[in-house]
Design a protein around this motif. Sequence first.
Motif, PDB file in Angstrom:
ATOM      1  N   ALA A   1       0.588  -3.464  12.423  1.00  0.00           N
ATOM      2  CA  ALA A   1       0.830  -3.025  11.185  1.00  0.00           C
ATOM      3  C   ALA A   1       2.416  -3.309  10.847  1.00  0.00           C
ATOM      4  N   GLN A   2       3.413  -3.013  11.737  1.00  0.00           N
ATOM      5  CA  GLN A   2       4.915  -3.213  11.455  1.00  0.00           C
ATOM      6  C   GLN A   2       5.213  -4.730  11.180  1.00  0.00           C
ATOM      7  N   THR A   3       4.483  -5.766  11.761  1.00  0.00           N
ATOM      8  CA  THR A   3       4.699  -7.094  11.574  1.00  0.00           C
ATOM      9  C   THR A   3       3.930  -7.527  10.537  1.00  0.00           C
ATOM     10  N   GLY A   4       3.085  -6.889   9.887  1.00  0.00           N
ATOM     11  CA  GLY A   4       2.302  -7.181   8.807  1.00  0.00           C
ATOM     12  C   GLY A   4       2.901  -6.626   7.594  1.00  0.00           C
ATOM     13  N   PHE A   5       3.397  -5.281   7.495  1.00  0.00           N
ATOM     14  CA  PHE A   5       3.815  -4.723   6.404  1.00  0.00           C
ATOM     15  C   PHE A   5       5.185  -4.257   6.110  1.00  0.00           C
TER      16      PHE A   5
ATOM     17  N   PRO B   1       0.833  -1.091   0.109  1.00  0.00           N
ATOM     18  CA  PRO B   1      -0.003  -0.128   0.047  1.00  0.00           C
ATOM     19  C   PRO B   1       0.837   1.127   0.074  1.00  0.00           C
ATOM     20  N   GLU B   2       0.187   2.338  -0.582  1.00  0.00           N
ATOM     21  CA  GLU B   2       1.025   3.713  -0.509  1.00  0.00           C
ATOM     22  C   GLU B   2       1.120   4.407   0.725  1.00  0.00           C
ATOM     23  N   LEU B   3      -0.018   3.752   1.726  1.00  0.00           N
ATOM     24  CA  LEU B   3      -0.272   4.489   2.878  1.00  0.00           C
ATOM     25  C   LEU B   3      -0.707   3.196   3.797  1.00  0.00           C
ATOM     26  N   ILE B   4      -0.200   3.305   5.035  1.00  0.00           N
ATOM     27  CA  ILE B   4      -0.607   2.513   6.082  1.00  0.00           C
ATOM     28  C   ILE B   4      -1.017   3.296   7.206  1.00  0.00           C
ATOM     29  N   VAL B   5      -2.235   3.416   7.648  1.00  0.00           N
ATOM     30  CA  VAL B   5      -3.072   4.254   8.462  1.00  0.00           C
ATOM     31  C   VAL B   5      -3.080   3.223   9.799  1.00  0.00           C
ATOM     32  N   VAL B   6      -2.663   3.952  10.942  1.00  0.00           N
ATOM     33  CA  VAL B   6      -2.607   3.041  12.241  1.00  0.00           C
ATOM     34  C   VAL B   6      -3.251   4.024  13.245  1.00  0.00           C
TER      35      VAL B   6
ATOM     36  N   PRO C   1      10.145   1.390   2.243  1.00  0.00           N
ATOM     37  CA  PRO C   1       9.513   2.027   3.468  1.00  0.00           C
ATOM     38  C   PRO C   1       8.163   2.400   2.787  1.00  0.00           C
ATOM     39  N   THR C   2       7.148   2.270   3.294  1.00  0.00           N
ATOM     40  CA  THR C   2       5.722   2.781   2.828  1.00  0.00           C
ATOM     41  C   THR C   2       5.362   3.741   3.949  1.00  0.00           C
TER      42      THR C   2
ATOM     43  N   PRO D   1       9.485   5.232  15.365  1.00  0.00           N
ATOM     44  CA  PRO D   1      10.077   6.369  14.599  1.00  0.00           C
ATOM     45  C   PRO D   1       9.682   6.275  13.057  1.00  0.00           C
ATOM     46  N   PHE D   2       9.120   5.088  12.536  1.00  0.00           N
ATOM     47  CA  PHE D   2       8.827   5.020  11.203  1.00  0.00           C
ATOM     48  C   PHE D   2       7.276   5.712  11.029  1.00  0.00           C
TER      49      PHE D   2
END
Length: 140
Positions: free
Chosen positions: A24-28, A9-14, A35-36, A67-68
């Motif tokens: 999200a970190q584990t999955g993406f 994905p271009e963006l991951i919203v958490v 980096p996305t 930090p990401f």
Amino acid sequence: LRTRSVPPPELIVVSTLSRTIQTAQTGFKDLPGWPTTFVGTELCRERISVHECDHRRTLTDLKRDFPFVDFSLVKDEDDALWTTRKENEPSEMAATLCYERAEDFLRWLKARPEKSIAVVAHWVFLKHMFTAHAADPALA
């Protein structure tokens, strides 16, 4: 996604709760193309009620540990929503304020320029969001 040639994905919203950021970190994070962009927002955090596990850590702690993630949308160092707003009326599973926040989240998401967005949120929040927009009344 790891074994198929699907772009990340271009963006991951958490949500701003640590458990969704970790999920999200584990999955993406290890997908090809990392980096996305990760964006943290209070709009998709769990329904705010009386459960201590739904209390956000300080913004300083979140920035240090993740930090990401771009936390620029988070305005308060401490969890102001936890102390000023509870979303459990008329009930925890049908909270008017959570429905309203879900509406705000969908408007914000729709206004984003990205075409491919992943959202990592919480089941009670997602239930509110999908119930409010269910095409089939049986899903409510």
